[in-house]
Design a protein around this motif. Structure first.
Motif, PDB file in Angstrom:
ATOM      1  N   PHE A  39      -5.450  16.915  -5.202  1.00 53.00           N
ATOM      2  CA  PHE A  39      -4.333  15.991  -4.994  1.00 53.00           C
ATOM      3  C   PHE A  39      -4.536  15.159  -3.727  1.00 53.00           C
ATOM      4  CE2 PHE A  39      -0.004  15.144  -3.362  1.00 53.00           C
ATOM      5  CZ  PHE A  39       0.495  14.421  -4.437  1.00 53.00           C
ATOM      6  N   LEU A  40      -4.869  15.820  -2.630  1.00 53.54           N
ATOM      7  CA  LEU A  40      -5.087  15.088  -1.383  1.00 53.54           C
ATOM      8  C   LEU A  40      -6.319  14.205  -1.470  1.00 53.54           C
ATOM      9  CD1 LEU A  40      -4.174  17.841   1.233  1.00 53.54           C
ATOM     10  CD2 LEU A  40      -2.759  15.932   0.452  1.00 53.54           C
ATOM     11  N   GLY A  41      -7.298  14.597  -2.282  1.00 60.34           N
ATOM     12  CA  GLY A  41      -8.457  13.742  -2.514  1.00 60.34           C
ATOM     13  C   GLY A  41      -8.069  12.415  -3.134  1.00 60.34           C
ATOM     14  N   ARG A  42      -7.079  12.440  -4.026  1.00 60.06           N
ATOM     15  CA  ARG A  42      -6.608  11.189  -4.634  1.00 60.06           C
ATOM     16  C   ARG A  42      -5.929  10.297  -3.603  1.00 60.06           C
ATOM     17  NH1 ARG A  42      -2.724  12.320  -8.761  1.00 60.06           N
ATOM     18  NH2 ARG A  42      -2.908  14.581  -8.651  1.00 60.06           N
ATOM     19  N   VAL A  43      -5.220  10.908  -2.652  1.00 57.03           N
ATOM     20  CA  VAL A  43      -4.613  10.124  -1.577  1.00 57.03           C
ATOM     21  C   VAL A  43      -5.700   9.478  -0.727  1.00 57.03           C
ATOM     22  CG1 VAL A  43      -3.115  10.195   0.448  1.00 57.03           C
ATOM     23  CG2 VAL A  43      -2.557  11.598  -1.558  1.00 57.03           C
ATOM     24  N   ARG A  44      -6.744  10.247  -0.388  1.00 56.12           N
ATOM     25  CA  ARG A  44      -7.849   9.670   0.393  1.00 56.12           C
ATOM     26  C   ARG A  44      -8.522   8.518  -0.347  1.00 56.12           C
ATOM     27  NH1 ARG A  44      -8.759  15.298   1.297  1.00 56.12           N
ATOM     28  NH2 ARG A  44      -8.242  15.854   3.463  1.00 56.12           N
ATOM     29  N   GLU A  45      -8.720   8.676  -1.640  1.00 58.44           N
ATOM     30  CA  GLU A  45      -9.344   7.614  -2.426  1.00 58.44           C
ATOM     31  C   GLU A  45      -8.503   6.344  -2.390  1.00 58.44           C
ATOM     32  OE1 GLU A  45      -9.963   9.070  -6.350  1.00 58.44           O
ATOM     33  OE2 GLU A  45     -11.398  10.614  -5.727  1.00 58.44           O
TER      34      GLU A  45
ATOM     35  N   TRP B 293       0.825  -1.211   0.000  1.00 57.97           N
ATOM     36  CA  TRP B 293       0.000   0.000   0.000  1.00 57.97           C
ATOM     37  C   TRP B 293       0.859   1.261   0.000  1.00 57.97           C
ATOM     38  CZ3 TRP B 293      -0.350   4.063   3.436  1.00 57.97           C
ATOM     39  CH2 TRP B 293       0.171   3.891   4.730  1.00 57.97           C
ATOM     40  N   VAL B 294       2.055   1.180   0.593  1.00 63.99           N
ATOM     41  CA  VAL B 294       2.961   2.338   0.587  1.00 63.99           C
ATOM     42  C   VAL B 294       3.523   2.549  -0.817  1.00 63.99           C
ATOM     43  CG1 VAL B 294       4.976   3.394   1.668  1.00 63.99           C
ATOM     44  CG2 VAL B 294       3.491   1.889   3.012  1.00 63.99           C
ATOM     45  N   GLY B 295       3.749   1.443  -1.524  1.00 62.78           N
ATOM     46  CA  GLY B 295       4.165   1.562  -2.918  1.00 62.78           C
ATOM     47  C   GLY B 295       3.084   2.204  -3.771  1.00 62.78           C
ATOM     48  N   ALA B 296       1.825   1.832  -3.523  1.00 60.09           N
ATOM     49  CA  ALA B 296       0.713   2.450  -4.263  1.00 60.09           C
ATOM     50  C   ALA B 296       0.608   3.931  -3.934  1.00 60.09           C
ATOM     51  CB  ALA B 296      -0.588   1.724  -3.927  1.00 60.09           C
ATOM     52  N   LEU B 297       0.826   4.289  -2.678  1.00 59.60           N
ATOM     53  CA  LEU B 297       0.842   5.697  -2.286  1.00 59.60           C
ATOM     54  C   LEU B 297       1.959   6.437  -3.016  1.00 59.60           C
ATOM     55  CD1 LEU B 297      -0.079   8.035  -0.424  1.00 59.60           C
ATOM     56  CD2 LEU B 297       1.518   7.140   1.297  1.00 59.60           C
ATOM     57  N   GLY B 298       3.116   5.813  -3.096  1.00 63.81           N
ATOM     58  CA  GLY B 298       4.234   6.428  -3.801  1.00 63.81           C
ATOM     59  C   GLY B 298       3.918   6.703  -5.261  1.00 63.81           C
ATOM     60  N   GLU B 299       3.146   5.815  -5.886  1.00 65.82           N
ATOM     61  CA  GLU B 299       2.764   6.046  -7.288  1.00 65.82           C
ATOM     62  C   GLU B 299       1.871   7.262  -7.423  1.00 65.82           C
ATOM     63  OE1 GLU B 299       1.061   2.448  -8.732  1.00 65.82           O
ATOM     64  OE2 GLU B 299       2.927   1.299  -8.547  1.00 65.82           O
ATOM     65  N   VAL B 300       0.975   7.468  -6.455  1.00 64.46           N
ATOM     66  CA  VAL B 300       0.106   8.644  -6.484  1.00 64.46           C
ATOM     67  C   VAL B 300       0.927   9.919  -6.325  1.00 64.46           C
ATOM     68  CG1 VAL B 300      -1.753   9.858  -5.254  1.00 64.46           C
ATOM     69  CG2 VAL B 300      -1.919   7.395  -5.638  1.00 64.46           C
ATOM     70  N   LEU B 301       1.945   9.850  -5.489  1.00 67.75           N
ATOM     71  CA  LEU B 301       2.736  11.045  -5.184  1.00 67.75           C
ATOM     72  C   LEU B 301       3.835  11.317  -6.197  1.00 67.75           C
ATOM     73  CD1 LEU B 301       3.309  10.543  -1.342  1.00 67.75           C
ATOM     74  CD2 LEU B 301       1.384  11.629  -2.487  1.00 67.75           C
ATOM     75  N   ALA B 302       4.194  10.316  -6.992  1.00 67.53           N
ATOM     76  CA  ALA B 302       5.433  10.380  -7.762  1.00 67.53           C
ATOM     77  C   ALA B 302       5.535  11.586  -8.678  1.00 67.53           C
ATOM     78  CB  ALA B 302       5.606   9.090  -8.572  1.00 67.53           C
ATOM     79  N   ALA B 303       4.473  11.902  -9.392  1.00 69.46           N
ATOM     80  CA  ALA B 303       4.560  12.981 -10.376  1.00 69.46           C
ATOM     81  C   ALA B 303       4.859  14.318  -9.721  1.00 69.46           C
ATOM     82  CB  ALA B 303       3.262  13.074 -11.177  1.00 69.46           C
ATOM     83  N   GLU B 304       4.335  14.529  -8.504  1.00 62.75           N
ATOM     84  CA  GLU B 304       4.539  15.808  -7.828  1.00 62.75           C
ATOM     85  C   GLU B 304       5.798  15.835  -6.976  1.00 62.75           C
ATOM     86  OE1 GLU B 304       2.932  18.461  -8.363  1.00 62.75           O
ATOM     87  OE2 GLU B 304       1.300  17.628  -9.560  1.00 62.75           O
ATOM     88  N   SER B 305       6.213  14.668  -6.467  1.00 63.61           N
ATOM     89  CA  SER B 305       7.314  14.649  -5.503  1.00 63.61           C
ATOM     90  C   SER B 305       8.673  14.513  -6.151  1.00 63.61           C
ATOM     91  CB  SER B 305       7.114  13.494  -4.511  1.00 63.61           C
ATOM     92  OG  SER B 305       7.198  12.241  -5.166  1.00 63.61           O
ATOM     93  N   ARG B 306       8.755  14.438  -7.470  1.00 62.86           N
ATOM     94  CA  ARG B 306      10.052  14.300  -8.124  1.00 62.86           C
ATOM     95  C   ARG B 306      10.967  15.430  -7.659  1.00 62.86           C
ATOM     96  NH1 ARG B 306       6.385  16.318 -11.568  1.00 62.86           N
ATOM     97  NH2 ARG B 306       6.853  18.211 -12.722  1.00 62.86           N
TER      98      ARG B 306
END
Length: 254
Positions: free
Chosen positions: A220-226, A150-163
């Motif tokens: 963006f945070l809505g996608r994390v909640r989803e 699940w942390v890997g899936a979270l990382g995928e959501v964040l990846a585009a912005e956290s580069r």
């Protein structure tokens, strides 16, 4: 350079963005394991400059280990959180490139989750100036353990912005070169137990989120909640274990 591919204006906006999220940062960011501090500094109490100290997440571990700490950060609101938590610690506003310390003032300079915001050449020169003979530089980062599904899936959501946000080996190499230092590495880890919404709000303290406009941040945070509501490892759970890998680097100038 620690800036990665970010343009200078974006980089500067991000590194000074934490004042608006200081309280959340103090409450929701992970601390550091005691064994990493022992690796960096040894068992004997030392005079330590915690640079980019923020709200004091590393400062607290240093103090608990018996070290005499002076905390430095460029953001007053972050230091307000640190002073509230550790009123006996000396704290001063300043940057790594112009440390508000006299020459040969400390036995060690450490930075937790911060060195990727420093300009290596200028910061290294200041580190050398304030270090006593035989002093060391300690750089440490927590990085989410994305081997957990699940942390890997979270990382995928964040990846585009956290580069370009997290540190990489190039930061350590930059400082090793500028300091002409030998480098030793130690690995450890920490786990946060958080409610799902606290995971979301912890993400909100990241610089790349803090600098978004309100609409973009909400989306963006809505996608994390989803993700947290739908992933099989997090769906319906009141508490989540969020694991981090801790990488600590001890740099000993020659």
């Amino acid at each position: 350079m620690a800036t990665g591919s970010l343009d200078p204006a974006t980089w500067d906006a991000r590194r000074t963005s934490f004042g608006a999220v200081a309280a959340g940062y103090a409450a929701l960011r992970p601390g550091y394991p005691a064994d990493a501090v022992t690796f960096l500094l040894g068992e004997r109490p030392r005079r330590v400059a915690d640079v980019g100290a923020g709200t004091g997440l590393l400062t607290g571990v240093l103090v608990a280990a018996g070290h005499d700490v002076v905390a430095v950060d460029p953001v007053e609101e972050m230091l307000d959180q640190l002073r509230a938590a550790y009123p006996d610690v000396s704290a001063a506003v300043g940057g790594a490139e112009a440390l508000p310390l006299p020459d040969a003032a400390v036995d060690a300079v450490v930075a937790g989750q911060a060195a990727h915001w420093f300009r290596p050449a200028a910061a290294a020169a200041e580190m050398r100036r304030v270090l006593r003979p035989g002093g060391v530089v300690g750089l440490v980062w927590n990085t989410r353990d994305e081997q957990v599904p699940w942390v890997g899936a979270l990382g995928e959501v964040l990846a585009a912005e956290s580069r370009d946000h997290e540190a990489d080996q190039a930061v350590v190499e930059d400082f090793a070169r500028e300091l002409d230092a030998d480098v030793e590495r130690f690995g450890s880890g920490v786990v946060q137990r958080l409610a799902p919404e606290d995971v979301v709000q912890g993400i909100a303290t990241r610089s790349y989120v803090a600098t978004m406009d309100d609409a973009r941040r909400a989306e963006f945070l809505g996608r994390v909640r989803e993700l947290l509501a739908g992933h099989p490892d997090t769906r319906g759970r009141d508490l989540l274990d969020l694991p981090y890998r801790t990488d600590a680097y001890r740099l000993t100038p020659r």
